[in-house]
Design a protein around this motif. Structure first.
Motif, PDB file in Angstrom:
ATOM      1  N   ILE A  78     -16.961  36.064  24.250  1.00  0.00           N
ATOM      2  CA  ILE A  78     -17.504  37.243  23.597  1.00  0.00           C
ATOM      3  C   ILE A  78     -18.702  36.912  22.723  1.00  0.00           C
ATOM      4  CG2 ILE A  78     -17.016  39.060  21.923  1.00  0.00           C
ATOM      5  CD1 ILE A  78     -14.099  38.980  22.921  1.00  0.00           C
ATOM      6  N   SER A  79     -18.591  35.879  21.922  1.00  0.00           N
ATOM      7  CA  SER A  79     -19.670  35.521  21.004  1.00  0.00           C
ATOM      8  C   SER A  79     -20.648  34.574  21.680  1.00  0.00           C
ATOM      9  CB  SER A  79     -19.091  34.837  19.762  1.00  0.00           C
ATOM     10  OG  SER A  79     -20.119  34.476  18.873  1.00  0.00           O
ATOM     11  N   THR A  80     -21.933  34.931  21.621  1.00  0.00           N
ATOM     12  CA  THR A  80     -22.966  34.121  22.249  1.00  0.00           C
ATOM     13  C   THR A  80     -24.106  33.835  21.271  1.00  0.00           C
ATOM     14  OG1 THR A  80     -24.096  36.087  23.097  1.00  0.00           O
ATOM     15  CG2 THR A  80     -22.496  35.027  24.563  1.00  0.00           C
ATOM     16  N   SER A  81     -24.872  32.828  21.608  1.00  0.00           N
ATOM     17  CA  SER A  81     -26.035  32.471  20.800  1.00  0.00           C
ATOM     18  C   SER A  81     -27.122  31.968  21.740  1.00  0.00           C
ATOM     19  CB  SER A  81     -25.658  31.369  19.800  1.00  0.00           C
ATOM     20  OG  SER A  81     -26.775  31.028  18.998  1.00  0.00           O
ATOM     21  N   TYR A  82     -28.379  32.302  21.410  1.00  0.00           N
ATOM     22  CA  TYR A  82     -29.493  31.940  22.288  1.00  0.00           C
ATOM     23  C   TYR A  82     -30.650  31.339  21.512  1.00  0.00           C
ATOM     24  CZ  TYR A  82     -27.204  34.904  25.744  1.00  0.00           C
ATOM     25  OH  TYR A  82     -26.295  35.458  26.618  1.00  0.00           O
ATOM     26  N   SER A  83     -31.367  30.488  22.191  1.00  0.00           N
ATOM     27  CA  SER A  83     -32.640  30.018  21.663  1.00  0.00           C
ATOM     28  C   SER A  83     -33.634  31.165  21.653  1.00  0.00           C
ATOM     29  CB  SER A  83     -33.164  28.890  22.564  1.00  0.00           C
ATOM     30  OG  SER A  83     -34.548  28.728  22.418  1.00  0.00           O
ATOM     31  N   GLY A  84     -34.524  31.160  20.715  1.00  0.00           N
ATOM     32  CA  GLY A  84     -35.539  32.194  20.664  1.00  0.00           C
ATOM     33  C   GLY A  84     -36.437  32.213  21.894  1.00  0.00           C
ATOM     34  N   TYR A  85     -36.540  31.081  22.576  1.00  0.00           N
ATOM     35  CA  TYR A  85     -37.393  31.000  23.754  1.00  0.00           C
ATOM     36  C   TYR A  85     -36.825  31.773  24.935  1.00  0.00           C
ATOM     37  CZ  TYR A  85     -39.614  27.094  21.317  1.00  0.00           C
ATOM     38  OH  TYR A  85     -40.259  26.311  20.399  1.00  0.00           O
ATOM     39  N   VAL A  86     -35.496  31.994  24.944  1.00  0.00           N
ATOM     40  CA  VAL A  86     -34.888  32.608  26.116  1.00  0.00           C
ATOM     41  C   VAL A  86     -34.167  33.914  25.814  1.00  0.00           C
ATOM     42  CG1 VAL A  86     -34.564  30.291  27.068  1.00  0.00           C
ATOM     43  CG2 VAL A  86     -32.642  31.449  25.959  1.00  0.00           C
ATOM     44  N   GLU A  87     -33.977  34.231  24.537  1.00  0.00           N
ATOM     45  CA  GLU A  87     -33.231  35.442  24.196  1.00  0.00           C
ATOM     46  C   GLU A  87     -33.891  36.672  24.800  1.00  0.00           C
ATOM     47  OE1 GLU A  87     -32.323  35.754  20.076  1.00  0.00           O
ATOM     48  OE2 GLU A  87     -30.642  37.088  20.511  1.00  0.00           O
ATOM     49  N   GLY A  88     -33.074  37.486  25.415  1.00  0.00           N
ATOM     50  CA  GLY A  88     -33.578  38.675  26.087  1.00  0.00           C
ATOM     51  C   GLY A  88     -33.861  38.460  27.563  1.00  0.00           C
ATOM     52  N   ARG A  89     -33.967  37.196  27.973  1.00  0.00           N
ATOM     53  CA  ARG A  89     -34.235  36.889  29.389  1.00  0.00           C
ATOM     54  C   ARG A  89     -33.058  36.163  30.040  1.00  0.00           C
ATOM     55  NH1 ARG A  89     -38.027  33.331  30.689  1.00  0.00           N
ATOM     56  NH2 ARG A  89     -37.931  32.174  28.715  1.00  0.00           N
ATOM     57  N   PHE A  90     -32.344  35.357  29.280  1.00  0.00           N
ATOM     58  CA  PHE A  90     -31.213  34.592  29.810  1.00  0.00           C
ATOM     59  C   PHE A  90     -29.910  35.182  29.286  1.00  0.00           C
ATOM     60  CE2 PHE A  90     -33.430  30.181  30.398  1.00  0.00           C
ATOM     61  CZ  PHE A  90     -34.456  30.788  31.088  1.00  0.00           C
ATOM     62  N   THR A  91     -28.861  35.079  30.107  1.00  0.00           N
ATOM     63  CA  THR A  91     -27.536  35.535  29.704  1.00  0.00           C
ATOM     64  C   THR A  91     -26.509  34.466  30.041  1.00  0.00           C
ATOM     65  OG1 THR A  91     -28.129  37.851  30.113  1.00  0.00           O
ATOM     66  CG2 THR A  91     -25.786  37.323  29.942  1.00  0.00           C
ATOM     67  N   ILE A  92     -25.751  34.036  29.032  1.00  0.00           N
ATOM     68  CA  ILE A  92     -24.684  33.075  29.254  1.00  0.00           C
ATOM     69  C   ILE A  92     -23.369  33.833  29.369  1.00  0.00           C
ATOM     70  CG2 ILE A  92     -24.301  32.669  26.780  1.00  0.00           C
ATOM     71  CD1 ILE A  92     -23.717  29.729  27.493  1.00  0.00           C
ATOM     72  N   SER A  93     -22.520  33.372  30.272  1.00  0.00           N
ATOM     73  CA  SER A  93     -21.218  33.997  30.436  1.00  0.00           C
ATOM     74  C   SER A  93     -20.251  32.959  30.983  1.00  0.00           C
ATOM     75  CB  SER A  93     -21.301  35.197  31.378  1.00  0.00           C
ATOM     76  OG  SER A  93     -21.718  34.803  32.681  1.00  0.00           O
ATOM     77  N   ARG A  94     -18.974  33.309  30.948  1.00  0.00           N
ATOM     78  CA  ARG A  94     -17.982  32.397  31.469  1.00  0.00           C
ATOM     79  C   ARG A  94     -16.850  33.176  32.113  1.00  0.00           C
ATOM     80  NH1 ARG A  94     -15.910  29.015  26.448  1.00  0.00           N
ATOM     81  NH2 ARG A  94     -14.742  27.972  28.112  1.00  0.00           N
ATOM     82  N   ASN A  95     -16.181  32.527  33.053  1.00  0.00           N
ATOM     83  CA  ASN A  95     -14.986  33.050  33.681  1.00  0.00           C
ATOM     84  C   ASN A  95     -13.898  32.015  33.418  1.00  0.00           C
ATOM     85  OD1 ASN A  95     -12.869  33.595  35.524  1.00  0.00           O
ATOM     86  ND2 ASN A  95     -14.273  34.728  36.831  1.00  0.00           N
ATOM     87  N   LYS A  96     -13.070  32.300  32.425  1.00  0.00           N
ATOM     88  CA  LYS A  96     -12.083  31.304  32.016  1.00  0.00           C
ATOM     89  C   LYS A  96     -11.051  31.070  33.087  1.00  0.00           C
ATOM     90  CE  LYS A  96     -10.665  31.431  27.759  1.00  0.00           C
ATOM     91  NZ  LYS A  96     -10.145  31.914  26.472  1.00  0.00           N
ATOM     92  N   GLY A  97     -10.711  32.111  33.831  1.00  0.00           N
ATOM     93  CA  GLY A  97      -9.715  31.964  34.877  1.00  0.00           C
ATOM     94  C   GLY A  97     -10.161  31.015  35.976  1.00  0.00           C
ATOM     95  N   LYS A  98     -11.477  30.967  36.195  1.00  0.00           N
ATOM     96  CA  LYS A  98     -12.035  30.085  37.223  1.00  0.00           C
ATOM     97  C   LYS A  98     -12.617  28.812  36.607  1.00  0.00           C
ATOM     98  CE  LYS A  98     -13.175  33.748  40.509  1.00  0.00           C
ATOM     99  NZ  LYS A  98     -14.246  34.369  41.335  1.00  0.00           N
ATOM    100  N   ASN A  99     -12.521  28.675  35.286  1.00  0.00           N
ATOM    101  CA  ASN A  99     -13.077  27.517  34.595  1.00  0.00           C
ATOM    102  C   ASN A  99     -14.563  27.359  34.907  1.00  0.00           C
ATOM    103  OD1 ASN A  99     -12.608  25.375  32.759  1.00  0.00           O
ATOM    104  ND2 ASN A  99     -12.363  23.887  34.405  1.00  0.00           N
ATOM    105  N   MET A 100     -15.287  28.476  34.854  1.00  0.00           N
ATOM    106  CA  MET A 100     -16.690  28.484  35.220  1.00  0.00           C
ATOM    107  C   MET A 100     -17.547  28.952  34.051  1.00  0.00           C
ATOM    108  SD  MET A 100     -17.104  27.541  38.438  1.00  0.00           S
ATOM    109  CE  MET A 100     -18.756  28.141  38.744  1.00  0.00           C
ATOM    110  N   LEU A 101     -18.730  28.382  33.960  1.00  0.00           N
ATOM    111  CA  LEU A 101     -19.743  28.778  33.003  1.00  0.00           C
ATOM    112  C   LEU A 101     -20.991  29.137  33.784  1.00  0.00           C
ATOM    113  CD1 LEU A 101     -20.670  28.859  29.935  1.00  0.00           C
ATOM    114  CD2 LEU A 101     -21.601  26.562  30.373  1.00  0.00           C
ATOM    115  N   TYR A 102     -21.697  30.174  33.338  1.00  0.00           N
ATOM    116  CA  TYR A 102     -22.891  30.628  34.048  1.00  0.00           C
ATOM    117  C   TYR A 102     -24.067  30.778  33.080  1.00  0.00           C
ATOM    118  CZ  TYR A 102     -19.256  32.049  37.331  1.00  0.00           C
ATOM    119  OH  TYR A 102     -18.170  32.068  38.160  1.00  0.00           O
ATOM    120  N   LEU A 103     -25.251  30.666  33.660  1.00  0.00           N
ATOM    121  CA  LEU A 103     -26.471  31.006  32.933  1.00  0.00           C
ATOM    122  C   LEU A 103     -27.339  31.808  33.888  1.00  0.00           C
ATOM    123  CD1 LEU A 103     -28.056  30.663  30.243  1.00  0.00           C
ATOM    124  CD2 LEU A 103     -29.317  28.818  31.395  1.00  0.00           C
TER     125      LEU A 103
END
Length: 125
Positions: free
Chosen positions: A56-81
């Motif tokens: 739920i809680s995310t943090s971004y570098s100023g260089y990418v905020e608004g263009r990149f999205t981080i997310s995860r699927n805990k059930g699949k043990n996956m992280l995405y960008l």
């Protein structure tokens, strides 16, 4: 030894989108914050994005905020960008990282203990 494996890098045109993935074949990171970093030759590795253990809680570098999205699927043990509106200056090796703690603050401004080997992203103009 804990392993992290990134995938999804490639060569794209400026303005395109690309999604990176990260998983671990031998460790469940459901209770850990995770993040993405990147590095270009001759420069220090820099923070890109972090997500807490809940996703739920995310943090971004100023260089990418608004263009990149981080997310995860805990059930699949996956992280995405998910990276959109890519620019040539986004060209770098992107690394997945995992913390021993649950909050994003354990990724931002710190060196997490677990790292992948990186995946190359090249953006041409």
């Amino acid at each position: 030894q804990v392993q992290l494996e990134e995938s999804g890098g490639g060569s794209v045109q400026a303005g395109s989108s690309l999604t990176l993935s990260c998983t671990s074949p031998n460790h469940d990171f459901a209770g850990s914050a995770m993040g993405w970093f990147r590095q270009t030759p001759g420069k220090d590795r820099e923070f890109v994005a972090a997500v807490d253990y809940t996703g739920i809680s995310t943090s971004y570098s100023g260089y990418v905020e608004g263009r990149f999205t981080i997310s995860r699927n805990k059930g699949k043990n996956m992280l995405y960008l998910h990276m959109s509106s890519l620019k040539p200056e986004d060209t770098a090796v992107y690394y997945c990282a995992a913390s021993s703690y649950s909050g994003t603050q354990s990724i931002v401004g710190y060196t997490p203990p677990y790292w992948g080997h990186g995946t190359q992203v090249t953006v041409s103009s």
